[in-house]
Design a protein around this motif. Structure first.
Motif, mmCIF file in Angstrom:
data_model
loop_
_atom_site.group_PDB
_atom_site.id
_atom_site.type_symbol
_atom_site.label_atom_id
_atom_site.label_comp_id
_atom_site.label_asym_id
_atom_site.label_seq_id
_atom_site.Cartn_x
_atom_site.Cartn_y
_atom_site.Cartn_z
ATOM 1 N N GLY A 99 46.198 51.653 53.522
ATOM 2 C CA GLY A 99 45.862 50.263 53.227
ATOM 3 C C GLY A 99 44.924 50.110 52.046
ATOM 4 O O GLY A 99 45.052 49.175 51.240
ATOM 5 N N ALA A 100 43.982 51.035 51.914
ATOM 6 C CA ALA A 100 43.009 50.963 50.813
ATOM 7 C C ALA A 100 43.645 51.217 49.458
ATOM 8 O O ALA A 100 43.031 50.921 48.417
ATOM 9 N N GLU A 101 44.862 51.754 49.435
ATOM 10 C CA GLU A 101 45.537 52.055 48.160
ATOM 11 C C GLU A 101 46.261 50.838 47.589
ATOM 12 O O GLU A 101 46.677 50.860 46.433
ATOM 13 N N VAL A 102 46.416 49.791 48.385
ATOM 14 C CA VAL A 102 47.160 48.611 47.920
ATOM 15 C C VAL A 102 46.347 47.899 46.845
ATOM 16 O O VAL A 102 45.219 47.460 47.089
ATOM 17 N N SER A 103 46.919 47.791 45.647
ATOM 18 C CA SER A 103 46.208 47.164 44.524
ATOM 19 C C SER A 103 46.935 45.947 43.957
ATOM 20 O O SER A 103 46.393 45.249 43.104
ATOM 21 N N ASP A 104 48.151 45.730 44.445
ATOM 22 C CA ASP A 104 48.919 44.562 43.983
ATOM 23 C C ASP A 104 48.549 43.366 44.852
ATOM 24 O O ASP A 104 49.116 43.140 45.922
ATOM 25 N N TYR A 105 47.580 42.576 44.377
ATOM 26 C CA TYR A 105 47.066 41.479 45.194
ATOM 27 C C TYR A 105 48.057 40.316 45.314
ATOM 28 O O TYR A 105 47.846 39.405 46.118
ATOM 29 N N SER A 106 49.152 40.352 44.576
ATOM 30 C CA SER A 106 50.156 39.284 44.700
ATOM 31 C C SER A 106 50.836 39.313 46.058
ATOM 32 O O SER A 106 51.404 38.310 46.494
ATOM 33 N N ILE A 107 50.778 40.474 46.755
ATOM 34 C CA ILE A 107 51.422 40.532 48.073
ATOM 35 C C ILE A 107 50.743 39.570 49.043
ATOM 36 O O ILE A 107 51.382 39.041 49.955
ATOM 37 N N PHE A 108 49.436 39.313 48.850
ATOM 38 C CA PHE A 108 48.717 38.393 49.737
ATOM 39 C C PHE A 108 49.112 36.948 49.460
ATOM 40 O O PHE A 108 49.363 36.172 50.390
#
Length: 600
Positions: free
Chosen positions: A181-190
């Motif tokens: 989870g900490a590796e997710v950097s594409d904030y567009s998914i939120f």
């Protein structure tokens, strides 16, 4: 004229009173100014809207319509959308990681090993869960996944793999999130998740006939306002920074002169489970001075969306968004704040505290109104327990008008048990309304206008009852918008009208057309105001046009033929009482059965 003084008539109409959660009693409604400032807590958009949403938003839609359109107040209605929150972050991240996992096409052995490992993580979560209902739900999931895993091992196939992936989504997503989870950097998914469910929410509200807010706010659009709001609370001495987060100092505020906490639910002040739930799964607790303190600003960890602030990268806490957006929309004080009763503590109590700490006042909001809980077949409804019915599911069985009637038949602040029985009552009352409107329209189609000078005793009696019932309905609406009482009065009025029509027709006379038209127009207007009828200006429910002739016109002609035939056959029966009774019963049953099949 000297010596004569006009005397003011005695008597006073009832005033609007509302059940105020702040005092737990009915209070006379007195707005601060010419416009009623009304804030309604909107949804956290991470999943499908359900019956709990329908209850809350349709309930306050009805109350808004009554306060605006019946009592004549001008209202500024503001609602928020929570589009960044722990639930949104976790749901978006886990969906994303699960989809990536499926796309990687793991081998059968790898999938079985991953599911086995995920079950261990999920089992530990279930054992740590203190709420029995949630623990039971988690254990049920574990049993379902275990059965699917054993079946896939016993008879490997593509279908077995698909069934296993579907069953094991939650445990696998939790495992993947813990690991990556900490590796997710594409904030567009939120934002993609929240924007999708926001659209779905408004589609559902549109189908339910819920009026849109005058002002819509989203927390992601108000981050600078939130930062300024938090800073002022710090400056006023009621919040502190800790490791990049900012917390409200609850004990300090609660013991300060001129402040009180909590106001809505003081009996829940030590409810640890409610406090933890209000903070969210991603909130650290070790940084607080007191476990009663709550986050105003949350330091963002890797894998979470973040904005700049004086305290470092972070995001708004849940409670603070409503206070900051209220301040921007209304200024210092508001008249009405609404939401579901499940939000009273800690969310609304924390809103009150932080707003009054910001303004340095002791009454930020005058009226807190809370809609009641919803039960499903007498069981608690909860999205976290996966015991809920979506609005789409409800509308596959019932119409928006029928659902609205169901809510009207229950007090807005009481618990509602959604069941086949409760909806059967609503459908039955809708049928009563439709048959009433059809009967009146049928009579008006062939009626000769009569002067009020020609009123008989029966005509006068039904007119007097109508006028008395209008006063009773006004009193019911003044009394905390008591719609169940309104429904009872209308039902009784319709019964009286039906008896009046039958008695008059048996005497060979014509019912007084204008009186019945007045009653039908009034009932139409009442249910138009409630949002049940989308009126086209006519009496009753609007109908679809067919060629040049409406269904209502055809039904009226059809009913008129029945009525004429009834009179003719009754005359032929002469003095034979038994024959006349048989004919009367048969024709009455035929007419009622035929008219009930006409959709008006």
């Amino acid at each position: 004229m000297s010596g004569w003084t006009w005397l003011h008539p005695e008597g006073e109409l009832p005033k609007l009173v509302l059940l105020n959660s702040l005092t737990r009693q009915k209070e006379v409604f007195t707005p601060r100014g010419d416009v009623v400032n009304w804030y309604n807590c909107g949804p956290t958009v991470y999943d499908a809207s359900h019956m709990g949403h329908a209850r809350s938003y349709m309930t306050f839609d009805i109350m808004r319509r009554v306060i605006q359109n019946y009592f004549g107040y001008r209202v500024k209605y503001v609602m928020n959308i929570t589009d960044v929150d722990d639930k949104i972050i976790l749901r978006a991240r886990r969906n994303y990681l699960f989809e990536q996992y499926i796309a990687s096409a793991p081998s059968t052995d790898q999938l079985n090993a991953d599911v086995t490992s995920a079950l261990e993580v999920f089992s530990a979560k279930a054992e740590a869960e203190e709420e029995p209902a949630k623990q039971a739900m988690l254990q049920k999931t574990i049993a379902t996944v275990t059965a699917a895993l054993e079946a896939a091992k016993a008879a490997p196939s593509d279908d077995a793999t698909k069934r296993l992936l579907a069953a094991a989504k939650d445990p696998l997503a939790l495992k993947l999130d813990n690991e990556r989870g900490a590796e997710v950097s594409d904030y567009s998914i939120f934002s993609k998740l929240s924007q999708f469910w926001e659209r779905e929410y408004f589609n559902d509200m549109d189908k339910l006939g819920v009026l849109p807010p005058d002002v819509l706010t989203r927390v992601t659009e108000y981050v600078p306002e939130v930062v300024s709001f938090v800073q002022r609370i710090i400056d006023n001495g009621y919040a502190y920074e800790s490791n990049g987060s900012v917390y409200f100092d609850t004990p300090k505020y609660a013991t300060a002169d001129g402040h009180h906490y909590p106001k809505l639910k003081p009996e829940q002040v030590g409810d640890a489970a409610a406090l933890v739930d209000g903070e969210g799964e991603l909130t650290a607790t070790s940084e607080k001075k007191s476990q009663r303190d709550f986050a105003l600003w949350k330091k963002s960890k890797p894998g979470e969306p973040a904005w700049d602030s004086p305290w470092g990268k972070g995001r708004p806490g849940w409670h603070i968004e409503c206070s900051a957006m209220c301040a921007d929309a209304f200024g210092e004080l508001i008249d009405i704040h609404t939401g579901g009763i499940d939000l009273a503590f800690p969310h609304h109590d924390n809103e009150i505290a932080q707003s009054e700490a910001f303004y340095g006042c002791d009454q930020w909001c005058n009226y807190f109104l809370h809609s009641g809980h919803v039960k499903i077949q007498n069981l608690k409804m909860s999205k976290s327990l996966k015991n809920f019915i979506s609005i789409k599911q409800v509308l596959s069985d019932y119409t928006p008008a029928q659902l609205r009637l169901c809510f009207l038949m229950h007090s807005w602040h009481a618990t509602l048990d959604y069941s086949d029985n409760s909806m059967r009552d609503a459908v039955g009352f809708e049928k009563t309304l439709k048959e009433f409107f059809l009967n009146v329209k049928s009579m008006l189609h062939s009626a000769t206008p009569l002067s009020y000078h020609d009123l008989t005793a029966a005509d006068s009696a039904i007119l007097d009852k109508f006028l008395a019932d209008k006063l009773a309905i006004h009193a019911a609406l003044c009394d905390n918008i008591n719609t169940p009482q309104v429904i009872r009065i209308v039902r009784d009025l319709i019964t009286s009208v039906n008896v009046y029509q039958a008695d008059v027709e048996k005497e060979g006379r014509t019912p007084h057309a204008e009186t019945l038209a007045q009653i039908a127009r009034y009932v139409t207007g009442l249910f138009t105001m409630f949002g049940v009828i989308e009126t086209d200006g006519a009496i009753g429910f609007p109908v679809n046009a067919a060629a040049d002739v409406s269904v209502a016109e055809e039904a009226s002609k059809f009913a008129a033929v029945y009525s004429s035939f009834y009179q003719h056959v009754a005359e032929l029966a002469g003095d034979d009482a038994e024959l006349k009774a048989l004919v009367t019963d048969a024709l009455t049953e035929m007419t009622a059965d035929s008219l009930s099949k006409v959709s008006v």
